[in-house]
Write an enzyme that holds these catalytic residues in place. Structure first.
Site, PDB file in Angstrom:
ATOM      1  N   GLY A  72       0.795  -1.213   0.000  1.00 50.90           N
ATOM      2  CA  GLY A  72       0.000   0.000   0.000  1.00 50.90           C
ATOM      3  C   GLY A  72       0.828   1.264   0.000  1.00 50.90           C
ATOM      4  O   GLY A  72       0.482   2.252  -0.669  1.00 50.90           O
ATOM      5  N   THR A  73       1.926   1.280   0.731  1.00 46.76           N
ATOM      6  CA  THR A  73       2.759   2.479   0.797  1.00 46.76           C
ATOM      7  C   THR A  73       3.326   2.825  -0.568  1.00 46.76           C
ATOM      8  O   THR A  73       3.313   3.988  -0.999  1.00 46.76           O
ATOM      9  CB  THR A  73       3.896   2.294   1.819  1.00 46.76           C
ATOM     10  OG1 THR A  73       3.328   2.203   3.127  1.00 46.76           O
ATOM     11  CG2 THR A  73       4.869   3.459   1.782  1.00 46.76           C
ATOM     12  N   ASN A 159      -8.020   4.815   8.786  1.00 43.46           N
ATOM     13  CA  ASN A 159      -7.406   3.669   9.440  1.00 43.46           C
ATOM     14  C   ASN A 159      -7.422   3.755  10.958  1.00 43.46           C
ATOM     15  O   ASN A 159      -7.281   2.734  11.630  1.00 43.46           O
ATOM     16  CB  ASN A 159      -5.959   3.518   8.969  1.00 43.46           C
ATOM     17  CG  ASN A 159      -5.140   4.773   9.194  1.00 43.46           C
ATOM     18  OD1 ASN A 159      -5.443   5.832   8.654  1.00 43.46           O
ATOM     19  ND2 ASN A 159      -4.099   4.666  10.006  1.00 43.46           N
ATOM     20  N   GLN A 187      -7.947   0.102   3.984  1.00 42.68           N
ATOM     21  CA  GLN A 187      -8.769  -0.395   5.084  1.00 42.68           C
ATOM     22  C   GLN A 187     -10.180  -0.778   4.634  1.00 42.68           C
ATOM     23  O   GLN A 187     -10.875  -1.518   5.329  1.00 42.68           O
ATOM     24  CB  GLN A 187      -8.864   0.663   6.188  1.00 42.68           C
ATOM     25  CG  GLN A 187      -7.553   1.002   6.866  1.00 42.68           C
ATOM     26  CD  GLN A 187      -7.001  -0.144   7.696  1.00 42.68           C
ATOM     27  OE1 GLN A 187      -7.727  -1.018   8.152  1.00 42.68           O
ATOM     28  NE2 GLN A 187      -5.693  -0.150   7.899  1.00 42.68           N
ATOM     29  N   GLY A 208      -2.336  -6.226   0.281  1.00 42.14           N
ATOM     30  CA  GLY A 208      -2.616  -7.638   0.506  1.00 42.14           C
ATOM     31  C   GLY A 208      -2.832  -8.038   1.941  1.00 42.14           C
ATOM     32  O   GLY A 208      -3.766  -8.787   2.259  1.00 42.14           O
ATOM     33  N   HIS A 209      -1.993  -7.558   2.853  1.00 41.80           N
ATOM     34  CA  HIS A 209      -2.029  -8.108   4.207  1.00 41.80           C
ATOM     35  C   HIS A 209      -3.163  -7.562   5.065  1.00 41.80           C
ATOM     36  O   HIS A 209      -3.327  -7.973   6.215  1.00 41.80           O
ATOM     37  CB  HIS A 209      -0.676  -7.902   4.908  1.00 41.80           C
ATOM     38  CG  HIS A 209      -0.356  -6.494   5.281  1.00 41.80           C
ATOM     39  ND1 HIS A 209      -0.311  -6.061   6.589  1.00 41.80           N
ATOM     40  CD2 HIS A 209      -0.038  -5.424   4.522  1.00 41.80           C
ATOM     41  CE1 HIS A 209       0.024  -4.790   6.611  1.00 41.80           C
ATOM     42  NE2 HIS A 209       0.188  -4.377   5.376  1.00 41.80           N
ATOM     43  N   THR A 245      10.860  -6.971 -10.841  1.00 38.10           N
ATOM     44  CA  THR A 245      10.378  -8.328 -11.046  1.00 38.10           C
ATOM     45  C   THR A 245       9.173  -8.579 -10.150  1.00 38.10           C
ATOM     46  O   THR A 245       9.226  -8.353  -8.937  1.00 38.10           O
ATOM     47  CB  THR A 245      11.481  -9.352 -10.725  1.00 38.10           C
ATOM     48  OG1 THR A 245      12.589  -9.107 -11.581  1.00 38.10           O
ATOM     49  CG2 THR A 245      10.977 -10.772 -10.930  1.00 38.10           C
ATOM     50  N   CYS A 335       4.501   8.810  15.989  1.00 41.35           N
ATOM     51  CA  CYS A 335       5.680   8.982  16.834  1.00 41.35           C
ATOM     52  C   CYS A 335       6.813   9.556  16.000  1.00 41.35           C
ATOM     53  O   CYS A 335       7.032   9.137  14.872  1.00 41.35           O
ATOM     54  CB  CYS A 335       6.110   7.638  17.402  1.00 41.35           C
ATOM     55  SG  CYS A 335       7.569   7.683  18.434  1.00 41.35           S
TER      56      CYS A 335
END
Length: 403
Positions: A72-73, A159, A187, A208-209, A245, A335
């Site tokens: 996502g980043t 999020n 999200q 994905g995660h 790749t 932070c």
């Protein structure tokens, strides 16, 4: 007696679905670079393209609109930087980069980087007390500076506090002035209906995660005809805008996870939403002074999200105390240099700094059960009492891990 083990941080990452694990391990033992022309390479390419088709079908896109990324980043960076650079090249006057004040740092940080290094002018669009974008502010900005706007980026759902954003209204406003719109839907996918074509968006990020797939794979859905300047350069893969790749096993597992999450959405959203309501009630019983942040109407927030602030407590202290009791949650705050800082999302909503420091985010997922909620209710009163007694702990915080 061993402490319970309860995981309530699914917004950070959720366990892989069994069918995604199966697809992942199946392809891990197969050799082949999908850019190679020999038999093994063609087999890998077939897997990638079939996965691309599955992703597109699940998300309301064309296969050619799916640009695979490392997560996502990366997809957010490609959207913000790639769209800005291409628009600026077409029209040097378009320098204004409009982003909501509650975006994930994967959007905010590239935007600020563009201001420092690429001549962008950032406009942080305000939100209301629930964390929802103020459409009147966007309309006023576009009316005054629409001809100078390069792009708009507004997340599909927040999020931290779970607020669902008015994406279609944003698109309608921006397109009146010829301004493309990107939305981070990391999200939202699997919790809300997400249809790229129906949304009218120009670009959309998915990871994905967050949906039961592996870490390290994602996609930017980019409509056909949208110009994107590459952020990565190399072999020219993915329409020439994302070289590198492709990870065949991760791509296959990603597609399976998104397909499964979208297919299960009607039943899973209802189950998780009901469990979320039970969690909200449990927190209020265990800590009556806790304040629910984000939209009070469950229909206006992600079904898996419950975000509270606990007056007189430091969120980090609560996190550690709950963790020691076997319940894993997130503060959702930011932070810098190891010093706890209040969440930029809560501050943008008008929450005071002291209250914002006492934030905890509880997020549910496909493995969550009522027993998890009951365990939280048992241990929360003691954790709140100890955190309040300790005051500000001064411990470095644990990041929310939203990417």
């Amino acid at each position: 007696m061993a402490p319970v083990s309860v995981y309530l941080d699914h917004a950070a990452t959720t366990p892989m679905l069994p069918e995604s694990v199966q697809a992942f391990t199946e392809h891990l033992v197969r050799t082949g670079n999908p850019s190679s022309l020999h038999t093994a390479g063609r087999a890998a390419r077939r897997t990638v393209e079939e996965s691309r088709e599955r992703l597109a079908a699940a998300l309301g896109a064309r296969p050619s609109e799916v640009v695979l990324t490392g997560g996502g980043t990366e997809a957010d960076n490609l959207a913000v930087k790639g769209m800005f650079w291409s628009r600026r090249a077409q029209d040097p006057a378009r320098r204004r980069l409009l982003v909501s004040a509650v975006e994930h740092h994967a959007v905010l940080d590239p935007a600020f980087w563009m201001a420092e290094h690429a001549g962008a002018e950032i406009v942080l669009l305000p939100v209301d007390a629930d964390g929802v974008l103020r459409l009147d502010a966007l309309a006023a900005e576009l009316e005054e500076h629409g001809d100078a706007a390069a792009l708009v980026s507004v997340m599909w759902a927040n999020n931290e506090v779970g607020a669902v954003q008015p994406v279609r209204e944003v698109v309608a406003l921006a397109h009146r002035y010829g301004v493309p719109v990107h939305s981070d839907a990391v999200q939202a996918v699997g919790q809300l209906p997400v249809d790229f074509a129906a949304s009218g968006l120009d670009a959309l990020t998915v990871s994905g995660h967050k949906v039961g797939g592996p870490v390290g794979v994602g996609a930017l859905l980019a409509r056909r005809g949208l110009d994107l300047t590459p952020v990565l350069h190399g072999g020219g893969q993915e329409r020439g805008v994302r070289s590198g790749t492709l990870d065949t096993p991760a791509t296959a597992a990603f597609a399976v996870a998104v397909e499964a999450a979208v297919a299960a959405l009607p039943s899973s959203a209802a189950r998780i939403g009901a469990l979320r309501d039970e969690l909200v009630a449990a927190v209020r019983r265990a800590a009556p002074e806790a304040v629910l942040r984000g939209p009070a109407d469950p229909a206006l927030r992600l079904p898996a999200n419950a975000h509270f602030t606990f007056p007189g407590c430091e969120g980090d202290s609560l996190l550690y105390l709950l963790d020691s009791a076997g319940v894993q949650v997130s503060t959702g705050s930011a932070c810098q240099a190891g010093v706890p800082q209040p969440s930029h999302v809560l501050l943008a909503m008008g929450t005071g700094e002291d209250d914002a420091r006492g934030a905890l985010r509880f997020t549910l997922g496909h493995t969550s059960t009522r027993a998890d909620v009951e365990a939280l209710e048992r241990v929360l009163p003691g954790a709140v009492e100890r955190a309040r007694a300790a005051g500000l702990s001064g411990r470095p915080r644990v990041t929310s891990g939203d990417r």
